[in-house]
Scaffold this active site. Structure first.
Site, PDB file in Angstrom:
ATOM      1  CB  CYS A  77      -1.408  -0.373   1.044  1.00 12.36           C
ATOM      2  SG  CYS A  77      -1.709  -1.662   1.297  1.00 12.36           S
TER       3      CYS A  77
ATOM      4  N   GLY B 215       1.982  -5.728   9.490  1.00  8.39           N
ATOM      5  CA  GLY B 215       1.417  -6.562   8.482  1.00  8.39           C
ATOM      6  C   GLY B 215       0.543  -7.330   7.994  1.00  8.39           C
ATOM      7  CD  GLU B 216      -3.857  -8.032   5.237  1.00  9.64           C
ATOM      8  OE1 GLU B 216      -4.319  -7.515   5.085  1.00  9.64           O
ATOM      9  OE2 GLU B 216      -5.359  -9.259   5.641  1.00  9.64           O
TER      10      GLU B 216
ATOM     11  CB  CYS C 285      -1.571   1.125  14.932  1.00  7.74           C
ATOM     12  SG  CYS C 285      -2.856   0.655  16.274  1.00  7.74           S
TER      13      CYS C 285
ATOM     14  CB  SER D 293      -7.312  -3.567  10.644  1.00  6.13           C
ATOM     15  OG  SER D 293      -6.973  -3.165   9.527  1.00  6.13           O
TER      16      SER D 293
ATOM     17  CB  CYS E  12       1.088   1.518   4.211  1.00  4.75           C
ATOM     18  SG  CYS E  12       1.934  -0.199   5.766  1.00  4.75           S
TER      19      CYS E  12
ATOM     20  CG  ASN F 213       1.511   9.768  10.981  1.00 10.67           C
ATOM     21  OD1 ASN F 213       2.184  10.566  11.176  1.00 10.67           O
ATOM     22  ND2 ASN F 213       0.467   9.202  11.999  1.00 10.67           N
TER      23      ASN F 213
ATOM     24  CB  SER G 118      -7.469  -0.639   5.599  1.00 11.25           C
ATOM     25  OG  SER G 118      -7.001  -1.161   6.905  1.00 11.25           O
ATOM     26  CG  LEU G 119     -13.445   0.914   1.719  1.00  8.98           C
ATOM     27  CD1 LEU G 119     -13.244   0.017   1.189  1.00  8.98           C
ATOM     28  CD2 LEU G 119     -14.436   1.827   2.192  1.00  8.98           C
ATOM     29  CG  HIS G 120      -7.432   3.193   3.220  1.00 12.00           C
ATOM     30  ND1 HIS G 120      -7.791   3.422   4.382  1.00 12.00           N
ATOM     31  CD2 HIS G 120      -6.569   2.053   3.499  1.00 12.00           C
ATOM     32  CE1 HIS G 120      -7.394   3.041   5.686  1.00 12.00           C
ATOM     33  NE2 HIS G 120      -6.392   2.043   5.216  1.00 12.00           N
TER      34      HIS G 120
HETATM   35  N1  SAH Z   1      -2.467  -5.388   7.121  1.00  6.93           N
HETATM   36  C1  SAH Z   1      -3.108  -4.810   7.217  1.00  6.93           C
HETATM   37  C2  SAH Z   1      -3.399  -3.786   8.734  1.00  6.93           C
HETATM   38  C3  SAH Z   1      -2.937  -3.676   9.711  1.00  6.93           C
HETATM   39  S1  SAH Z   1      -2.081  -1.896   8.848  1.00  6.93           S
HETATM   40  C4  SAH Z   1      -4.362  -3.882   6.632  1.00  6.93           C
HETATM   41  O1  SAH Z   1      -3.926  -3.215   6.201  1.00  6.93           O
HETATM   42  O2  SAH Z   1      -5.494  -3.610   7.408  1.00  6.93           O
HETATM   43  C5  SAH Z   1      -3.096  -0.925  10.316  1.00  6.93           C
HETATM   44  C6  SAH Z   1      -4.019   0.828   9.375  1.00  6.93           C
HETATM   45  O3  SAH Z   1      -2.792   1.398   9.879  1.00  6.93           O
HETATM   46  C7  SAH Z   1      -4.656   0.427   8.364  1.00  6.93           C
HETATM   47  O4  SAH Z   1      -5.584   0.486   8.342  1.00  6.93           O
HETATM   48  C8  SAH Z   1      -3.572   1.195   6.751  1.00  6.93           C
HETATM   49  O5  SAH Z   1      -4.075   1.407   6.273  1.00  6.93           O
HETATM   50  C9  SAH Z   1      -2.706   1.659   8.137  1.00  6.93           C
HETATM   51  N2  SAH Z   1      -2.210   2.892   7.729  1.00  6.93           N
HETATM   52  C10 SAH Z   1      -0.862   2.422   7.463  1.00  6.93           C
HETATM   53  N3  SAH Z   1      -0.344   3.529   6.543  1.00  6.93           N
HETATM   54  C11 SAH Z   1      -0.509   4.730   7.373  1.00  6.93           C
HETATM   55  C12 SAH Z   1      -0.089   5.540   7.648  1.00  6.93           C
HETATM   56  N4  SAH Z   1       1.114   6.954   7.134  1.00  6.93           N
HETATM   57  N5  SAH Z   1      -0.530   6.994   8.104  1.00  6.93           N
HETATM   58  C13 SAH Z   1      -2.054   6.613   8.692  1.00  6.93           C
HETATM   59  N6  SAH Z   1      -2.528   5.474   9.074  1.00  6.93           N
HETATM   60  C14 SAH Z   1      -2.015   4.306   7.867  1.00  6.93           C
HETATM   61 FE1  SF4 Z   2      -1.339  -2.632   2.857  1.00  2.00          FE
HETATM   62 FE2  SF4 Z   2      -2.182  -3.277   5.525  1.00  2.00          FE
HETATM   63 FE3  SF4 Z   2      -0.168  -4.131   4.430  1.00  2.00          FE
HETATM   64 FE4  SF4 Z   2       0.710  -1.781   5.307  1.00  2.00          FE
HETATM   65  S1  SF4 Z   2       0.266  -3.983   6.632  1.00  2.00           S
HETATM   66  S2  SF4 Z   2       1.208  -2.588   3.379  1.00  2.00           S
HETATM   67  S3  SF4 Z   2      -1.549  -0.695   5.441  1.00  2.00           S
HETATM   68  S4  SF4 Z   2      -1.417  -4.932   4.151  1.00  2.00           S
END
Ligand code: SAH
Ligand code: SF4
Length: 381
Positions: free
Chosen positions: A122, A174-175, A348, A206, A125, A305, A228-230
Site C-alpha cells: 500500500c 502485516g496482513e 499501529c 483489520s 504505508c 501520517n 482498510s478501505l481508503h
Molecule cells: N494490514 C492490515 C492491518 C495493519 S495496517 C490492514 O491494512 O488493514 C493498520 C492500519 O493502519 C490500516 O488501516 C492502514 O491502512 C493504516 N495505515 C498504514 N499506513 C498509514 C499511514 N501512513 N497513516 C495512517 N494510517 C496508516
Molecule cells: Fe497495506 Fe496493511 Fe500491509 Fe500496510 S500493513 S502494506 S496497510 S496491507
C-alpha cells in the site's frame, strides 16, 4: 535426554496440541489443563513455581520445555501514556507491540503485529516498504500480548471489568489474513476463557481486503472486522492499494455483507485514510455512503501520517471535518483521529522492523524521541 536439544516452547500450542504434547510424554489430558492455567491464567514462566505440579514433574517438564517470551529490546512510554515494546525474536527479527489506553478510562487496546513487514505494498504505508517479510508464529503473536500483560502485572487474569489491557486490535505490522493459521491459533489461545480470556467481542482484526479469507475469519474466530478501505473507486484504490486489483471493491463489499456476526450491535469498521486531493472530496464521502449502504458500518477517519519518502500529504483539517460531517449527517459514527490518535495510528499502522535498518544510535534516539518527547509525530521514519 540430550541437554543440547532445543526445548519446545509451550506458548503458542493450541489446547489440542498441548494435550498431544503431554500424551507424547505419557501424561494424561488433565496435565495440559493444569499447565494451561499456569501459562495463561497465572502468566507463570517458571515450572518451579507451578505449585500444583509435583516437584519431579516440574523437573521433567523443565527438561523438555520452556515457557517463552519474546525479548523486550525497548519499552517506551509516551507522554500520552501510549506504550510500545520493541520485541526481538530468536532469529533477530523484530516487531513492535503497542498499548493504547482509552482516554480517561481504565481500559485499552493492545495492538498486535501479524507479520514482520508486509507483502502488500500500500503506497501510504511504511510497513509495505520493508523488504524483509515473514509470518509471525502463533507463539510470537500470543507472546506480544503476554509481554504487555507482564508489563502491567495483569496476572492472574483479572476480572473483565478491571482489566487495563481489555481489547486487542490486529492492526500492527502485516496482513493478518495472509497469516491466517497462526493468527487463528493465537487468537483462540487469547480468547480461551480458562486463560487470558479476551472475548471475541473485544478483538478487532483489520484487513486490507483479503476477500477469500474473510468468511473463514468470521466463522472460525467471530472477531470484529475492520476494513482498510481508503478509497471509493477501483481506480483510486488500485493505485494506492495494489490488493484491490486482485479483489476489487465490489467483491470486498460483498464479502463484508456476508461477514458472519456483523450486526448493528457489531458494526464493521471502515478505516479511511485522508489523503489530500486523492480521496477526500465531498463527492468521495457521498460515494462512500452509497458503497456501504445497508451494511452495519462505522467509520474511522485517519489523518494520513507522513513518513520520509512518502508521496502523499494529509488532507486539511477542514476537509477532514467536512468529510466526517457528511458521514455523520447520514447517521454513521465517523470520528476523526486526533493528533494523539494520529500518533497512535502511526504506532499501529507503521510499525517497523528495526532489523532492516542500520542499527545506528541516531535512529534509536529518533525512535525514542518520536514517542517520548513528541507524541504528535510518528516514530515511523
Ligand atoms: N494490514 C492490515 C492491518 C495493519 S495496517 C490492514 O491494512 O488493514 C493498520 C492500519 O493502519 C490500516 O488501516 C492502514 O491502512 C493504516 N495505515 C498504514 N499506513 C498509514 C499511514 N501512513 N497513516 C495512517 N494510517 C496508516
Ligand atoms: Fe497495506 Fe496493511 Fe500491509 Fe500496510 S500493513 S502494506 S496497510 S496491507
Amino acid at each position: 535426554m540430550d541437554d543440547t536439544a532445543p526445548k519446545t516452547d509451550l506458548i503458542g500450542l493450541s489446547r489440542q496440541a498441548l494435550v498431544a504434547e503431554m500424551a507424547a510424554i505419557g501424561e494424561k489430558p488433565f496435565r495440559a489443563k493444569q499447565l494451561w492455567h499456569w501459562l495463561y491464567n497465572r502468566g507463570e514462566t517458571d515450572f518451579a513455581r507451578m505449585t500444583s505440579i509435583s516437584k519431579p514433574m516440574q523437573a521433567a517438564l523443565a527438561e523438555r520445555y520452556v515457557v517463552g517470551r519474546p525479548a523486550v529490546e525497548r519499552d517506551l512510554i509516551s507522554t500520552d501514556t501510549t506504550r510500545k515494546w520493541l520485541l526481538k525474536f530468536p532469529d533477530g527479527n523484530e516487531a513492535e507491540t503497542v498499548y493504547i489506553p482509552d482516554e480517561g478510562e481504565a481500559r485499552g487496546a493492545v495492538c498486535i503485529s501479524s507479520q514482520v513487514g508486509c507483502t502488500l505494498t500500500c503506497r501510504f504505508c511504511h510497513t509495505g516498504t520493508q523488504l524483509l517479510v515473514r509470518n509471525l508464529t502463533a507463539a510470537e503473536i500470543v507472546g506480544q500480548f503476554l509481554v504487555a500483560r507482564d508489563s502491567y502485572g495483569e496476572w492472574p487474569t483479572p476480572d473483565d471489568s478491571t482489566r487495563l489491557l481489555s481489547n486487542i486490535v490486529m492492526m500492527g505490522m502485516g496482513e493478518p489474513l495472509y497469516n491466517f493459521d497462526n493468527v487463528a491459533t493465537a487468537l483462540k489461545i487469547l480468547m480461551d476463557g480458562e486463560g487470558v480470556g479476551i472475548s471475541r467481542r473485544r478483538i478487532t482484526l483489520s484487513t486490507s481486503g483479503v476477500v477469500p479469507m474473510m468468511q473463514r475469519c468470521g466463522e472460525e474466530l467471530g472477531v470484529n472486522l475492520a476494513i482498510s478501505l481508503h478509497a471509493v473507486t477501483d481506480d483510486v484504490r488500485d493505485r494506492i492499494m495494489p490488493i484491490n486489483r486482485k479483489y476489487p471493491l465490489k467483491e470486498l463489499i460483498a464479502a463484508c455483507r456476508a461477514y458472519p456476526g456483523a450486526s448493528n450491535a457489531r458494526r464493521i469498521t471502515f478505516e479511511y485514510i485522508m489523503l489530500k486531493g486523492i480521496n477526500d472530496s465531498a463527492a468521495d464521502a457521498r460515494q462512500l455512503l452509497r458503497l456501504i449502504k445497508g451494511l452495519p458500518a462505522k467509520f474511522n477517519l485517519i489523518p494520513f501520517n507522513p513518513w520520509p519518502g512518502s508521496e502523499f500529504e494529509c488532507s486539511d483539517p477542514r476537509t477532514v471535518k467536512a468529510f466526517s460531517d457528511i458521514l455523520q449527517d447520514a447517521g454513521y459514527s465517523a470520528p476523526i483521529r486526533k493528533s494523539r490518535g494520529q500518533d497512535i495510528m502511526a504506532a499501529c499502522g507503521q510499525l517497523r522492523s528495526e532489523s532492516q535498518r542500520q542499527r545506528c544510535s541516531r535512529q534509536q534516539a529518533r525512535l525514542a524521541a518520536g514517542i517520548e518527547d513528541d507524541p504528535h509525530h510518528a516514530p515511523a521514519g
